[in-house]
Design an enzyme around this catalytic site. Structure first.
Site, PDB file in Angstrom:
ATOM      1  N   ASN A   1      37.717  47.944  46.291  1.00  0.00           N
ATOM      2  CA  ASN A   1      37.157  49.049  45.506  1.00  0.00           C
ATOM      3  C   ASN A   1      35.927  49.672  46.146  1.00  0.00           C
ATOM      4  OD1 ASN A   1      36.306  46.343  44.714  1.00  0.00           O
ATOM      5  ND2 ASN A   1      34.916  47.339  43.297  1.00  0.00           N
TER       6      ASN A   1
ATOM      7  N   ALA B   1      45.045  51.445  33.966  1.00  0.00           N
ATOM      8  CA  ALA B   1      45.406  52.849  33.744  1.00  0.00           C
ATOM      9  C   ALA B   1      44.285  53.816  34.116  1.00  0.00           C
ATOM     10  CB  ALA B   1      45.793  53.051  32.280  1.00  0.00           C
TER      11      ALA B   1
ATOM     12  N   CYS C   1      30.416  48.097  38.328  1.00  0.00           N
ATOM     13  CA  CYS C   1      29.936  46.989  37.493  1.00  0.00           C
ATOM     14  C   CYS C   1      28.654  46.411  38.065  1.00  0.00           C
ATOM     15  CB  CYS C   1      30.979  45.885  37.422  1.00  0.00           C
ATOM     16  SG  CYS C   1      32.632  46.504  37.552  1.00  0.00           S
TER      17      CYS C   1
ATOM     18  N   GLN D   1      43.023  49.249  42.532  1.00  0.00           N
ATOM     19  CA  GLN D   1      42.540  50.415  43.292  1.00  0.00           C
ATOM     20  C   GLN D   1      43.627  51.054  44.143  1.00  0.00           C
ATOM     21  OE1 GLN D   1      39.836  52.105  43.079  1.00  0.00           O
ATOM     22  NE2 GLN D   1      38.574  50.748  41.843  1.00  0.00           N
TER      23      GLN D   1
HETATM   24  C1  LIG Z   1      39.731  46.158  42.375  1.00  0.00           C
HETATM   25  C2  LIG Z   1      39.489  46.151  40.905  1.00  0.00           C
HETATM   26  N1  LIG Z   1      40.036  45.214  40.142  1.00  0.00           N
HETATM   27  C3  LIG Z   1      39.854  45.173  38.815  1.00  0.00           C
HETATM   28  C4  LIG Z   1      39.072  46.108  38.176  1.00  0.00           C
HETATM   29  C5  LIG Z   1      38.879  46.024  36.690  1.00  0.00           C
HETATM   30  O1  LIG Z   1      39.691  46.944  36.020  1.00  0.00           O
HETATM   31  P1  LIG Z   1      39.339  47.391  34.509  1.00  0.00           P
HETATM   32  O2  LIG Z   1      38.181  48.319  34.597  1.00  0.00           O
HETATM   33  O3  LIG Z   1      40.581  48.042  34.027  1.00  0.00           O
HETATM   34  O4  LIG Z   1      39.041  46.148  33.753  1.00  0.00           O
HETATM   35  C6  LIG Z   1      38.460  47.102  38.935  1.00  0.00           C
HETATM   36  C7  LIG Z   1      37.569  48.102  38.288  1.00  0.00           C
HETATM   37  O5  LIG Z   1      36.644  48.597  38.885  1.00  0.00           O
HETATM   38  C8  LIG Z   1      38.673  47.136  40.339  1.00  0.00           C
HETATM   39  O6  LIG Z   1      38.115  48.075  41.108  1.00  0.00           O
END
Ligand SMILES: Cc1ncc(COP(=O)(O)O)c(C=O)c1O
Length: 384
Positions: A148, A195, A321, A176
């Site tokens: 990401n 989604a 995050c 991603q």
């Molecule tokens: C590589 C990856 N995995 C998992 C997630 C988590 O997804 P969600 O926001 O739907 O919980 C993200 C969100 O940034 C992500 O970039």
């Protein structure tokens, strides 16, 4: 506002909103109800499941709807671990927190965790994986399809067969990658989707579970989603995800080509005009077509994000995050950067709505802001 943070989230597509609409109004039925309203909701959920399955080359019966990528990753990792008991789990140091933290929790519960190394652009080496797999039995390998923060795409087609030949399950976080590059479940036993990363609503995702894989649910209390994800289905959200996946599949090639052109234009514009910049992650082939992560020497990533925000350009440092935490990026640390340098990465991530005109403006603004920040820093240094 010019939005260049599509890896954090994407705007809800108009077509998706329209598809969801009826299920927020007249078609409000519970998909488990025996009457006509329930049947309409059930039919819509199953149609959405088929759209999601088609995007990743799966059977609809192998798709489980969840609340998003985080839950899908937790369900895959903790659900498999609970079935197999204490054993060895392999992963990489550049995974999203929703993979790293469940893996870490398993380590604390007595599971053995082994981390694959990554090269200076974030790629794992399948031959290292092969050596580790041959060194002792393992239950699960969890690897992200695409990173990401820096966009690195992993060689899933090489990893899958290595694991399958040794009866080791493979979980792929494709949150991603889906909608940006072709994703197929060929090399995976479990695969996570979300989604809101591809024009759908927030709070809904899916986990592909290959037929025959034993998985223990994280929650109890209902038979929905074949018991793996109990709880009344988020029908409108699921319908939105299905429509977003349907559109993503239809537009994948055109989207990837268009964003690659814009992303490369952005990088060349920055690289040509600003000295001492460094691109983090792979340049061309093994990178998400919409993602550019750059370090501007002498400028803290977070400070640049804040300065660009004031000029109306939305980007991020690290992942959404982790942003604001002031911590170095665990991804850049794993690439071998020092703790200071690992704070410098700024991620530009483009989307379906990005335009050439916007990219010109982003280049222009970034040049001006970086020059101003460096000049101010020079002044501060002279006064010290
Ligand atoms: C590589 C990856 N995995 C998992 C997630 C988590 O997804 P969600 O926001 O739907 O919980 C993200 C969100 O940034 C992500 O970039």
């Amino acid at each position: 506002m010019i939005y260049c943070d599509h890896n954090a989230t994407t705007p809800l597509r108009q077509e998706v909103l329209e598809a969801m609409g009826p299920f927020l109004h007249d078609d409000f039925g519970n998909a488990s109800s025996a009457h006509a309203l329930g049947a309409r909701a059930r039919q819509a959920v199953e149609q959405a499941r088929a759209h999601v399955a088609r995007l990743i080359g799966a059977q609809p019966s192998e798709v489980v709807f969840t609340s998003g990528g985080t839950e899908s990753n937790n369900l895959a990792i903790l659900g498999v671990a609970a079935e197999v008991g204490r054993s060895t789990i392999l992963s990489t140091p550049i995974e999203h927190a929703s993979v790293r933290e469940p893996v870490q929790a398993l380590r604390e519960h007595g599971y053995t965790v082994q981390m694959l190394g990554v090269d200076p652009v974030g790629r794992v080496d399948p031959s290292e994986l092969e050596t580790l797999l041959d060194g002792g039995p393992a239950a699960l390998v969890s690897v992200g399809w695409a990173n990401n923060e820096i966009g690195t795409i992993q060689p899933i087609d090489a990893i899958g067969p290595l694991c399958r030949a040794r009866q080791v399950l493979v979980h792929v976080d494709a949150v991603q990658a889906a909608g940006k590059v072709p994703v197929h479940v060929r090399g995976a036993d479990l695969l996570s989707l979300s989604a809101h990363k591809l024009g759908g609503p927030k709070g809904v995702g899916a986990l592909y579970v290959r037929r025959g894989v034993a998985l223990r649910p994280l929650m109890l209390g209902g038979g929905q989603e074949r018991g793996w994800r109990p709880g009344t289905e988020n029908v409108a959200g699921i319908v939105g995800m299905g429509e977003a996946c349907r559109l993503a599949a239809a537009e994948l090639t055109a989207f990837a080509a268009a964003s690659r052109v814009l992303r490369d234009g952005l990088w060349f514009g920055i690289e040509d005009a600003i000295p001492d910049v460094r691109r983090n992650g792979p340049g061309e082939m093994d990178c998400l077509p919409n993602t550019l992560n750059v370090s501007f020497e002498g400028i803290r990533g977070e400070a640049l994000v804040a300065a660009l925000d004031l000029e109306g350009v939305a980007v991020s440092s690290g992942s959404a995050c982790a942003a604001g935490a002031g911590e170095p990026s665990h991804v850049l640390l794993a690439l071998g950067r020092g703790r200071m340098a690992a704070r410098d990465g700024v991620r530009f991530s483009l989307g379906r709505t990005s335009t050439a005109h916007e990219i010109e403006q982003v280049v222009h603004t970034t040049i001006a802001v970086v020059q101003r920040m460096r000049a101010a820093k020079g002044r501060d240094l002279r006064h010290e």
